[in-house]
Every structure is written in C-alpha cells, then in structure tokens.
Design an enzyme around this catalytic site. Sequence first.
Site, PDB file in Angstrom:
ATOM      1  CG  ASP A  93      -9.333   4.717  -1.065  1.00 53.62           C
ATOM      2  OD1 ASP A  93      -8.365   3.687  -1.334  1.00 53.62           O
ATOM      3  OD2 ASP A  93      -9.414   4.782   0.107  1.00 53.62           O
ATOM      4  CG  ASP A 106      -7.769   1.662   5.463  1.00 50.11           C
ATOM      5  OD1 ASP A 106      -9.089   1.897   5.374  1.00 50.11           O
ATOM      6  OD2 ASP A 106      -7.067   1.024   4.463  1.00 50.11           O
TER       7      ASP A 106
END
Length: 673
Positions: A231, A176
């Site tokens: 996202d 991430d």
Amino acid sequence: MRHLHTRTIRTRLIGTLTAALLCAAGLATPAAGAVSAAPPAPAVDDGLALTPPMGFNNWNSTHCRAEFDEAMVKGIADLLVEKGLKDAGYRYVNLDDCWALPSRDADGKLVPDPARFPHGIKAVADYVHAKGLKFGIYTSAGTKTCDSTGFPGALGHEYSDARQFADWGVDYLKYDNCNNQGVDARQRYTTMRDALRATGRPIVYSICEWGENKPWEWAADVGHLWRTTGDISDNWGSMLSILKQNLPLADHAGPGHWNDPDMLEVGNGGMTGTEYRSHFSLWAIMAAPLLIGADLRTASAETFEILGNREVVAVDQDPLGRQGRVVSSEGGRWVVAKEMRDGSRAVALFNESDTAQRVTTTAEEVGLPSAGAYTLRDLWRHRTYNTAGTISATVPAHGTVLVRVAADGRWAQHPPAVELGLDGGLLFEPGRTVPLTSTVTDLGRTAARQVSVSLSGPAGWSLRPTSPATEPALPTGRTLRTGWGVTVPRGTPTGPYALTLTVRHRSPAGDRVETTLPLTATVVTAPPAGTSELGDLPWLSATNGWGPVERGTSNGESAAGDGNPITIGGVVYGTGLGVHAASSVGYYTGGACETVTAHVGVDDEEGADGSVAFEVWADGTKAASTGVLTNAMPARPLTADVTGAQVVRLVVTDGGDGVTSDHGDWAEARLSC
C-alpha cells in the site's frame, strides 16, 4: 513486533523485488528487461481497460471511518461531473473495504451495511450510472477482507459473490489478498476471473496481491491490472519507494493489462504541491491506473488543478499503452521517457533530491529520430517551444518537469526553449551576503532576442546583480551568466522562503516570452559551539518511509509523538532520532563542525525481519556507513568526520531487502562543532 493494523502489516511485506533490483532502481540506470527474462503472459482479450482505469477510491482518505457512506459516494459522483473530472477521463467510483456487514445472511449472501448504505449497493450503483459513470466494489481473495474488523471475503464464495456484484451493476472489482489461508495466488485469482466471466457482465478486474507472487509474470490473462507493491502512504518516502519498484516493470504493461503502483494520494495533505505534481506526473508516465484517493468534497483548488490536468492525463491514457522507461538515473536525477502513439515522447525530468538540480537528456536519447529541431510542450505550463535537441531543466527539490517532444516540422512556429539555472547554495545566514550565479541558456533552434533576467525574493531582502543581466541575443547553445549578491536582513527567522528567477525575451517573430524558475531559499543559523544533541537541533529537511522522524523516541509510523522509548539490544536511550527506512535528515553545519557520533541499530520494537544500513553524508560525500544491521544485533557505535561540511545528512536505507520492519534509531546522536 507491536500490533499493527492489517493494512500496515501488508504494506511492510514488500518483498516483491530482489535487493539487486531495488538498488538498481535507485542508484543506476536499469537495463532494459532487467526484471525478468520471462515473456509477458497473453492479455485478456475482452476490450476492457484498454487504457489504465481512472476514477475514485475512498480508502486513502477515509479508511473504514464513519464518513465512508452512501452520501459520500454520491457526493463524489456529483463532483466528478461538476468539476470536469468525468470529462477528463475519471469514470469509476469505487468502494473499498467496510461496505458490508461482518457476517453473510442465511443464504450465504453478502449484506451491505445498512448504516452506511441504507438503500443498498444497487441503488448507489444506479445513482453512479445515472451520472454516466461506472461503479466499483471491493472484496478479498480470502475468508475475510483486510480491515481488522474482518468483513466476509470471497474465498469459497467466488461464483455467488460475482453473481451478486453483477446483479448490483458492478463494473470494477478490486480483489485483495488478506486471510487467503495459503491458497495458491494464481488459483485464487483465476477462480474469481472465471466467476466474473460467468456472470456475462463486463467487469474490470483489479488484482491486489501486493506483488508478492510477481503477478506481472502470469496475470495478464487473469486480470486487467495488478498491484506491484504494498500500500502507498501519503508521504514522500512511500511514494518514492513505490515508484522505484514499479519503474523496472515496463515490459509487462500494455492495453488491457497494467502495472498498478496503487492509488493516488494527491490532495490528502501529507506532501507538498510540488511533490503531488511529481506523484501525478510519474504515475502518468508509468501508464498507471489513476484512482483519486482524496475526498473531493473538501479538496483544494490546487488538488483539482493537478488531477484535472488533461495534458498529463493524456500521457497516461495514450492508446499505444506503453509504460515509461528509465533513460537515466544518477545522483537523484531521473529521466523517464514514454513512447506515444503519434510518435512523440513524453519525458519526465524528475529530481529525487532535497536541492534543486539540473536534469538533462536529448531527443535522440529518449528514442526520437535525429532531426535539426523539435517541438517541446511543457505539460504543466501549457506552453510550446522549439529545441535543437536538448531537453533540460533546473528542477526544484522533489519536483518533476513533464514535457512532450516531437520531431515536428512546425517547430519554427514556436519560440526557443530557454533553460534557467542558479549556481550556488540557497542557504543564507542573516546579515551575510551570499554570491549566486544565474544562467540563461538558449536550447532552441532559433535565437532568443532582447534577453533580460531578474531575481526576486521576500520584501527587505537585497538581491543585486553584480554583472550584466541583459543580452541583445542568445544564439543556440549560448548562455547568459549573471552574478548576484543576496543579503538576508539580520533577525530574519530561520525557515524556507521563496525566490523566483525570471527571464524575458522575444521570439524571432517578436512575441514576448517569459519563463520563471521558482526556488526555495532557506534561512539558517550555524549550530552552537561544543557538542549538541542532533535530536534538539532544527533540521533542513526530513524524509521518512513511514510517519514523521521522531525526536527522542522510536518511529511510530503515523502521527508525530506516537513512538516508544528508543531501545536497541535491550538498552534504552534517552536521546536521539527514530526513523523508518528509507529516511534522510539534513542539518546545516555551516563549515563549523567536525564530528557526528551515534549508537545506531534496529529498534527492539521490531521483529526479526528488520534490517537497515546507516550512513552519514557530508556535502554529498559519504563520510561513514555501517553496512547492514539487523534486529538481532546490538547498537553499533558510529563516528563520522564532517569537518568543513556545509550540510550533513543522516541516511537510513532498507538494507537491500525491501522495506520490512525497518525502524532505525540514531541513539545519542551528537554533533561536535
């Protein structure tokens, strides 16, 4: 800007594409190669991820909640095998954030949370491997991960963490982008690539930097897949926004290096079955990684049916590795085609709009050679037809028809493709008869014989043909048109109802063929005379970028009722609608209304990045617009003439700069009738 969960903040930082690109993705046919003139970077040549990775990741269903634990992970592995998903291609069982303790041990090692994983990570990986599956894990290219608790990230610990992952038996790493301390993205992700390689273990490497640094231009020799967007969220607006950002990047995908528009939301409950089929179909035609985000322990039969459709999975997993390209997009009607290794084309006919529409193309337009006839396989109905070249369907609102078309000499073995359509609005006021016209068109190379059409609906409804509903034969290109009078009983409650148009015919070989077109009719009532608050009236449809449309408050991005008082430029308004771009709210006005008025702007709860544009549409025609408004501007009065319109829509776009802090308010929104 009020405090938001870290993952929400990063989702809203979708600045990865230019305004022009975003507009093109939604409003026009993107030109080939329009994203970047830069050639793709050479791909990693290690034999991994030669087709897009498939499997499971827990984040979309559990986030950091307590149910994410060892028992869940093992249960998911069991279900992948028991439900046939492993055999369909789903192989990875991946942990997301929150698996570790907040601090490393005295030796600088990561420590699995003993409450969640009492037997450690290696034991879980061993269990997954014993099922014939592969195991994945998560960390961040920063000092801490993305959850607000702040678990240890790998920045500065890349080689130690990679070694620990390899020793545990990790097969997949999601890396991430939070708390990265401003270190250059290419440097951070390349360091972890080198660390993974140094372990000697084959590990698929998923770069999750949300497309902020255009990884499609440089990461093909770094990782095996890279996120192209922020996202995803479990709603139609989020899925649609991400689709439009990922579609133009087709030049950069291929075996071993994939564009990743984020994990699947199928089965999490925020969309309809039709929308989830579109989500799955479109991810497949984009050659996207297919990582299940639903908790399979509580998933419905419909969810397993969608995820387990092997014909759709085969489109995603085709070894040629081409990402589908946009053939056309106009008026919410999308045609996306994907070249397959056997020379056929997978074709998605996608209807973005809120009403059923005919979406059409031809075999030649999707890249097939000119031929007199083709085979056409419907991948959701699992039926094969022949077509003379037209690929067309009436597609329900938010629906996708996914077919596979080939210049195949065996076309004559199959019945002709027959297209169903229904002309006329599917809005019904109780007690009134509405005229409709059904169409049955032979798209095949052969004639459809003994054709009959019927229209069915709820008990008590009157659905009468007003012209012939049969035809002895329909040659290629011919259409049977049948008029219908539809009357809804008085007293029928407002809301959606199912209608089904059915055609039955015989193929040249005498086989019986039945095709249905499911449609949604809506029972409506005209708004009252005088002036009404739009926040008090029922809407026909409502789509929103984040969270539901709110009545009387701002948009809270999550559950209904979580907004704040509507406030623009320091002025508080007691009525209106709170939305988040991209948003559309539709109202039935029945030709009886004249004017929409409102004070519009970006809510004060948002920061300086907020920018939106407000539009009012009357029966598909733009009646008023504001241009781009920002957080620094006071409320703008907006008036639209909607005289005679049957349907009025309130639309908010992102202002052309991507979805960033885009809380739009329709303050004191009123309809005069």
